[in-house]
Structures are given as C-alpha cells and as structure tokens.
Write a protein that holds these residues in place. Structure first.
Motif, mmCIF file in Angstrom:
data_model
loop_
_atom_site.group_PDB
_atom_site.id
_atom_site.type_symbol
_atom_site.label_atom_id
_atom_site.label_comp_id
_atom_site.label_asym_id
_atom_site.label_seq_id
_atom_site.Cartn_x
_atom_site.Cartn_y
_atom_site.Cartn_z
ATOM 1 N N UNK A 278 0.863 -1.170 0.000
ATOM 2 C CA UNK A 278 0.000 0.000 0.000
ATOM 3 C C UNK A 278 0.905 1.227 0.000
ATOM 4 N N UNK A 279 0.852 1.984 -1.082
ATOM 5 C CA UNK A 279 1.691 3.176 -1.231
ATOM 6 C C UNK A 279 0.840 4.384 -0.896
ATOM 7 N N UNK A 280 1.064 4.928 0.279
ATOM 8 C CA UNK A 280 0.223 6.020 0.770
ATOM 9 C C UNK A 280 0.879 7.370 0.504
ATOM 10 N N UNK A 281 0.067 8.326 0.109
ATOM 11 C CA UNK A 281 0.561 9.676 -0.193
ATOM 12 C C UNK A 281 0.235 10.637 0.950
ATOM 13 N N UNK A 282 0.695 10.264 2.147
ATOM 14 C CA UNK A 282 0.536 11.098 3.346
ATOM 15 C C UNK A 282 -0.933 11.377 3.653
ATOM 16 N N UNK A 283 -1.718 10.307 3.762
ATOM 17 C CA UNK A 283 -3.120 10.444 4.139
ATOM 18 C C UNK A 283 -3.245 11.025 5.543
ATOM 19 N N UNK A 284 -4.297 11.803 5.753
ATOM 20 C CA UNK A 284 -4.536 12.426 7.056
ATOM 21 C C UNK A 284 -5.805 11.923 7.725
#
Length: 394
Positions: A83-89
């Motif tokens: 899972x490549x996350x783009x800095x989820x908040x």
C-alpha cells in the motif's frame, strides 16, 4: 418553405448520423465473440508467489476496508501487498497497519514528494513498482475502492497466461446506491461502450486499446521494459495511456469483463459521479486530437442526438402522413438508435449491483440521461483538471 427547410436539415443530419451508426453497429456486432467474464479460480502450485499487488492511497479510510479484507482472502499466488500512501490524514495508514498484524504480506510505504511532471496516482504506482519484489512475475495495481472476490488474482493470472496476455485489466461490477447515480452512471458508462470494442474483444489498433486501472495486471518484465509508469506520468487517465504505450511496443493487451470477480463503489451520488468520473472519461491524455474529435462526433450522433431528435419530431413536426421522406428516414434512424440503447441496458445489467440501491429502477431510464452524458464528455475534453483527489496541479 417550412417543409423544404425541414427536409434539408433532416438530410444533413442523416448524412452525419449514418456513418456513425454504421461504426457503432460494427462494434456491437462483435459482442457475441467476446471472451467470457473472468471466473474466480483456485490457485495451483505453479502460481506460488507470482504476484505483487500495489495499492495507491490518499485519504481512503472510508472505503478501503473491503479491499483490505478481500486481499487477505487471496491465496499464495500473492507474494506481497504494498500500500503506497501519499501522506493520508484520515487514518488510512492505521487501517493498513491493522491488516498487517493479521496478514504479513501487507507492506505500508509512503511515496516520495510528487515531482512537478507527475500526477499523483501514477507516481504512487511507479514507486510501488520500484520497491516491489523482483521475484514476482506479475504486477497487479488495484484501486482502494474495489471489493475483490476470493479467487480474483488466481483467475486473472491463469487467464492472462492461458491467453498469452502481457497486460490485462478488468471492467468491474459497479455498486449503485442512490437514485441520481442509478440514472446517470450507466449513461456515462455507455460513452465508453460506444467508443470502444466490447470488453473481451482484442483490438489490433493500439490507439483503440481500452484499460481500467482499478484492476491492472502486467508482466513485471514488460513494465520494466517501458520504464514503469514514467510514460504515463502526466496523464489523468494513466491506465489507458500506459496500456496504449505498451500495445504500441508490440505486447498483447487485453480488457476483459471482471463483473464476477470484483465490485467497485466509485462515487457517492450523481453529483460526485458527474464531477469526478466525468472529467476523465474523455481520455484526452491518451488520445490524439483527431481521434478525440472523432469520438465526440460519434457520441453526438449515436448517443446525444437520438433522444433530442425524436422528441423534437414528435413535438413540432407535422403528422407523419404530411412529412416528406428525409424527416421520416431521420425519425426511423433515431428510433432505431434508441431501441439499441435500451437493449444495451439488458447487456450491461450484470455489470451493476443494485441490490441496496434506492430508486434502482431508474437504471432502466438511464438513456434519458444520454444527452447530459455526452455534454459531460465535451466539457471534460476541453478542460484540463487543476485539482484531483485533493492535489492541486498547475
């Protein structure tokens, strides 16, 4: 004089619509020859560890849980789930970490800062590809909003290997919930079905290849040969752009019916469907200008105009017995196109899950939304997105 003008306009419309109708008919006639829908399958020992799954995420906490659960149900053909996350908040990484506690195949990584020339989704997938295991023979990109059935990955890989595909993607079964989307979404989907061959039909023209990044399986060696997702770095329809670039290189690319192996809940309601899905359906990033104009002409002729022409004829034209031949031929042609359009609802019904939908019966009235759907493609074709999934682009 009025009848002369009406005949002239009718003749002009006939000359415009008839070639488009012939093109549409030639595509629809291929339907009976298409590859049957992908079926779930049990893995066999030869599939052991063949697949690396990569999921790009950005604030997906409200919809990623079905995907995580479905991936845990895939068997030993899946080597790893990145899972490549783009800095989820919104807590997306926490959900992935919870799944990792139960299934060690899950890996969570954060992609590097987005370079100026890249769109977020292909950048995340590219990072996932670079860090995935070189021991895997297949790369499988999945979106966070899909619900995979058990046996999806095994069935997909077995089909790809049996048919000799280097890349294959699947059309899903769409989950509908609200009245507006039951009416609008099928009309938007039809803009794709009218422009391209049916799912399960191989095309010899790379520029007409269709793909769906929600479930996108590619040989790792092929993806490496084309530089990963770099050739689709700036595309908002990176799946189609990449698939066409791979087809141009001579690799075999397929687009198959996956309604029996995965579902997707894309957008909440008609307004979100109109805004979010509608702005990428034109596929302009993967399409030449001449091809784009040709597609707009086709959609106008066979999907946008028939309803308007029939209604106009019935409201303002003289009785049929008093009408000259061209208007009658025009009316007949557009009634024929409407019959085809309503018949297509029977063909696409298995591609929809309406079991929990409010106003699900509106699906059968979706042809009435066709002029709006074609208008949406026009609006999207001449507008470059400046914001996508919370990211702003210059």
């Amino acid at each position: 004089m009025t009848l002369i003008v009406e005949s002239a306009i009718s003749l002009l419309l006939l000359l415009i619509q008839l070639p488009a109708t012939a093109i549409l008919f030639s595509r629809l006639l291929k339907g009976p020859r298409r590859h049957p829908p992908i079926e779930p399958q049990q893995p066999t020992p030869d599939l052991l560890g063949k697949v690396s799954v990569v999921v790009p995420t950005l604030n997906e906490a409200l919809r990623i849980s079905p995907l995580l659960a479905g991936l845990s149900q895939q068997s030993y053909e899946v080597r790893e789930i990145m899972v490549v996350d783009s800095k989820s908040s919104d807590g997306t990484p926490d959900l992935v970490k919870a799944s990792q506690q139960k299934d060690p195949r899950f890996r969570l990584m954060t992609d590097d800062p987005l370079p100026p020339s890249w769109v977020g989704r292909p950048w995340a997938l590219h990072n996932g590809f670079l860090y995935s295991s070189e021991g895997s023979q297949w790369f499988l990109g999945l979106d966070a909003d899909i619900e995979p059935h058990p046996g999806l990955v095994a069935g997909l890989v077995k089909t790809a290997e049996a048919q000799g595909y280097d890349l294959v993607s699947l059309s899903p079964q769409f989950i509908l919930k609200y009245p507006g989307e039951c009416w609008l979404q099928p009309a938007l989907l039809m803009t794709l079905l009218y422009r391209f061959d049916p799912a399960g039909i191989n095309t010899d023209q790379p520029e007409r290849v269709m793909a769906n990044g929600q479930c996108f399986l590619c040989r790792r060696s092929v993806l490496a040969a084309v530089g990963g997702y770099s050739s689709a770095r700036s595309s908002f329809c990176d799946d189609v752009t990449l698939a066409r670039n791979i087809a141009i290189q001579g690799y075999k690319v397929g687009f198959l019916d996956g309604a029996k192996v995965l579902k997707v809940r894309m957008y909440e309601g008609a307004m979100e469907t109109w805004k979010e899905w509608g702005r990428s359906l034109d596929l302009k990033d993967a399409t030449s200008r001449s091809q784009l104009w040709g597609d707009l002409w086709l959609l106008t002729c066979v999907q946008g105009l028939p309803l308007l022409i029939v209604f106009t004829f019935l409201l303002i034209s003289p009785p049929l017995s008093d009408s000259p031949t061209p208007p009658l031929l025009l009316l007949g042609l557009n009634l024929f196109l409407l019959v085809i359009r309503f018949a297509m609802l029977i063909a696409i019904a298995p591609s929809y899950d309406r079991t929990s939908a409010k106003g699900g019966w509106l699906f059968w009235l979706s042809p009435l939304a066709d002029p709006l759907a074609v208008l949406r493609i026009f609006l999207s074709a001449f507008h470059t997105p400046r914001e996508w999934r919370g990211r702003k682009y210059s």
